[in-house]
Motif scaffolding. Structure first.
Motif, PDB file in Angstrom:
ATOM      1  N   PHE A  31       4.807  59.581 -22.809  1.00 39.40           N
ATOM      2  CA  PHE A  31       4.289  60.923 -23.087  1.00 39.40           C
ATOM      3  C   PHE A  31       4.987  61.577 -24.279  1.00 39.40           C
ATOM      4  CE2 PHE A  31       4.040  60.161 -18.499  1.00 39.40           C
ATOM      5  CZ  PHE A  31       2.658  60.129 -18.335  1.00 39.40           C
ATOM      6  N   ASP A  32       5.472  60.726 -25.208  1.00 39.41           N
ATOM      7  CA  ASP A  32       6.194  61.189 -26.391  1.00 39.41           C
ATOM      8  C   ASP A  32       7.465  61.969 -26.014  1.00 39.41           C
ATOM      9  OD1 ASP A  32       6.452  61.139 -29.152  1.00 39.41           O
ATOM     10  OD2 ASP A  32       5.526  63.110 -29.392  1.00 39.41           O
ATOM     11  N   LEU A  33       8.114  61.554 -24.931  1.00 34.84           N
ATOM     12  CA  LEU A  33       9.335  62.200 -24.442  1.00 34.84           C
ATOM     13  C   LEU A  33      10.489  61.201 -24.424  1.00 34.84           C
ATOM     14  CD1 LEU A  33       7.864  64.098 -21.369  1.00 34.84           C
ATOM     15  CD2 LEU A  33       8.592  65.114 -23.532  1.00 34.84           C
ATOM     16  N   GLY A  34      11.696  61.726 -24.448  1.00 34.77           N
ATOM     17  CA  GLY A  34      12.896  60.914 -24.319  1.00 34.77           C
ATOM     18  C   GLY A  34      13.789  61.486 -23.238  1.00 34.77           C
ATOM     19  N   ILE A  35      14.961  60.909 -23.095  1.00 28.00           N
ATOM     20  CA  ILE A  35      15.966  61.450 -22.180  1.00 28.00           C
ATOM     21  C   ILE A  35      16.330  62.842 -22.677  1.00 28.00           C
ATOM     22  CG2 ILE A  35      18.298  61.125 -21.233  1.00 28.00           C
ATOM     23  CD1 ILE A  35      16.186  59.025 -20.326  1.00 28.00           C
ATOM     24  N   GLU A  36      16.544  63.765 -21.752  1.00 27.26           N
ATOM     25  CA  GLU A  36      16.841  65.149 -22.110  1.00 27.26           C
ATOM     26  C   GLU A  36      18.181  65.592 -21.544  1.00 27.26           C
ATOM     27  OE1 GLU A  36      13.644  67.849 -21.271  1.00 27.26           O
ATOM     28  OE2 GLU A  36      12.149  66.510 -22.130  1.00 27.26           O
ATOM     29  N   ARG A  37      18.710  66.647 -22.128  1.00 26.44           N
ATOM     30  CA  ARG A  37      19.941  67.282 -21.659  1.00 26.44           C
ATOM     31  C   ARG A  37      19.548  68.504 -20.841  1.00 26.44           C
ATOM     32  NH1 ARG A  37      22.183  70.965 -25.054  1.00 26.44           N
ATOM     33  NH2 ARG A  37      21.442  69.701 -26.787  1.00 26.44           N
ATOM     34  N   ASP A  38      20.154  68.665 -19.684  1.00 25.51           N
ATOM     35  CA  ASP A  38      19.897  69.839 -18.839  1.00 25.51           C
ATOM     36  C   ASP A  38      20.597  71.043 -19.462  1.00 25.51           C
ATOM     37  OD1 ASP A  38      19.723  71.812 -16.891  1.00 25.51           O
ATOM     38  OD2 ASP A  38      20.138  70.444 -15.232  1.00 25.51           O
ATOM     39  N   LEU A  39      19.822  71.933 -20.035  1.00 29.17           N
ATOM     40  CA  LEU A  39      20.368  73.107 -20.721  1.00 29.17           C
ATOM     41  C   LEU A  39      20.900  74.157 -19.754  1.00 29.17           C
ATOM     42  CD1 LEU A  39      17.613  73.527 -23.457  1.00 29.17           C
ATOM     43  CD2 LEU A  39      19.813  72.332 -23.633  1.00 29.17           C
ATOM     44  N   HIS A  40      20.556  74.038 -18.481  1.00 27.09           N
ATOM     45  CA  HIS A  40      20.967  75.025 -17.474  1.00 27.09           C
ATOM     46  C   HIS A  40      21.930  74.428 -16.449  1.00 27.09           C
ATOM     47  CE1 HIS A  40      17.913  77.581 -19.195  1.00 27.09           C
ATOM     48  NE2 HIS A  40      17.068  76.573 -19.095  1.00 27.09           N
ATOM     49  N   TYR A  41      22.571  73.340 -16.821  1.00 26.02           N
ATOM     50  CA  TYR A  41      23.470  72.629 -15.910  1.00 26.02           C
ATOM     51  C   TYR A  41      24.732  73.433 -15.618  1.00 26.02           C
ATOM     52  CZ  TYR A  41      26.790  69.054 -14.385  1.00 26.02           C
ATOM     53  OH  TYR A  41      27.732  68.342 -13.703  1.00 26.02           O
ATOM     54  N   THR A  42      25.026  73.580 -14.327  1.00 27.83           N
ATOM     55  CA  THR A  42      26.262  74.204 -13.870  1.00 27.83           C
ATOM     56  C   THR A  42      27.095  73.102 -13.211  1.00 27.83           C
ATOM     57  OG1 THR A  42      25.150  76.304 -13.465  1.00 27.83           O
ATOM     58  CG2 THR A  42      27.275  75.962 -12.374  1.00 27.83           C
ATOM     59  N   PRO A  43      28.214  72.729 -13.825  1.00 27.94           N
ATOM     60  CA  PRO A  43      28.995  71.598 -13.316  1.00 27.94           C
ATOM     61  C   PRO A  43      29.551  71.811 -11.906  1.00 27.94           C
ATOM     62  CG  PRO A  43      29.668  72.139 -15.545  1.00 27.94           C
ATOM     63  CD  PRO A  43      28.781  73.257 -15.069  1.00 27.94           C
ATOM     64  N   LEU A  44      29.478  70.742 -11.134  1.00 29.77           N
ATOM     65  CA  LEU A  44      30.153  70.612  -9.853  1.00 29.77           C
ATOM     66  C   LEU A  44      31.161  69.482 -10.038  1.00 29.77           C
ATOM     67  CD1 LEU A  44      26.984  70.547  -7.565  1.00 29.77           C
ATOM     68  CD2 LEU A  44      28.483  72.505  -7.970  1.00 29.77           C
ATOM     69  N   THR A  45      32.024  69.271  -9.085  1.00 29.75           N
ATOM     70  CA  THR A  45      32.904  68.111  -9.173  1.00 29.75           C
ATOM     71  C   THR A  45      32.063  66.851  -8.945  1.00 29.75           C
ATOM     72  OG1 THR A  45      33.418  68.058  -6.815  1.00 29.75           O
ATOM     73  CG2 THR A  45      34.865  69.413  -8.235  1.00 29.75           C
ATOM     74  N   PHE A  46      32.613  65.702  -9.316  1.00 30.43           N
ATOM     75  CA  PHE A  46      31.894  64.453  -9.074  1.00 30.43           C
ATOM     76  C   PHE A  46      31.660  64.247  -7.580  1.00 30.43           C
ATOM     77  CE2 PHE A  46      33.129  63.109 -13.405  1.00 30.43           C
ATOM     78  CZ  PHE A  46      31.897  62.625 -13.814  1.00 30.43           C
ATOM     79  N   LYS A  47      32.635  64.618  -6.771  1.00 29.33           N
ATOM     80  CA  LYS A  47      32.473  64.486  -5.310  1.00 29.33           C
ATOM     81  C   LYS A  47      31.295  65.320  -4.829  1.00 29.33           C
ATOM     82  CE  LYS A  47      34.924  65.129  -0.981  1.00 29.33           C
ATOM     83  NZ  LYS A  47      36.146  65.588  -0.335  1.00 29.33           N
TER      84      LYS A  47
END
Length: 109
Positions: A86-102
């Motif tokens: 669909f003419d798309l690629g991998i994207e970056r979440d612009l609204h990402y709020t980090p949690l710990t990896f756990k």
């Protein structure tokens, strides 16, 4: 979309330097309580990457959920080139709020 901005790259490489230093000194480096710097995702299917560090070659370490969640390395340069349709690629979440990896693994597990 540019997946890794200069600011994100700076943070990822600083984390890599911290991991390398711990490794050189033989120190235990627990990733579970660390927070990923960036979240990348496939907008039309499976594939989400939570990245913590990146070396000079563009190989990033983090936690990925494609079918099963796992820690490992991914080539950011390759992710940048993927065409998911669909003419798309991998994207970056612009609204990402980090949690710990756990917390991330528990949520996405």
């Amino acid at each position: 979309m540019k997946l890794i901005t200069k600011e994100i790259e700076r943070k990822l490489k600083a984390n890599q330097a911290m991991m390398d230093e711990a490794d050189e000194k033989g120190m235990d480096f627990s990733i579970a309580d660390r927070q990923p710097v960036v979240k990348l995702f496939n907008p039309v299917g499976a594939g989400t990457w939570f990245l913590f560090s990146m070396n000079e070659a563009g190989h990033a370490f983090g936690w990925a959920k494609i079918s099963d969640g796992e820690y490992g390395w991914v080539d950011v340069n390759t992710l940048q080139k993927i065409d998911v349709g669909f003419d798309l690629g991998i994207e970056r979440d612009l609204h990402y709020t980090p949690l710990t990896f756990k917390e991330t693994a528990e949520m996405w597990g």
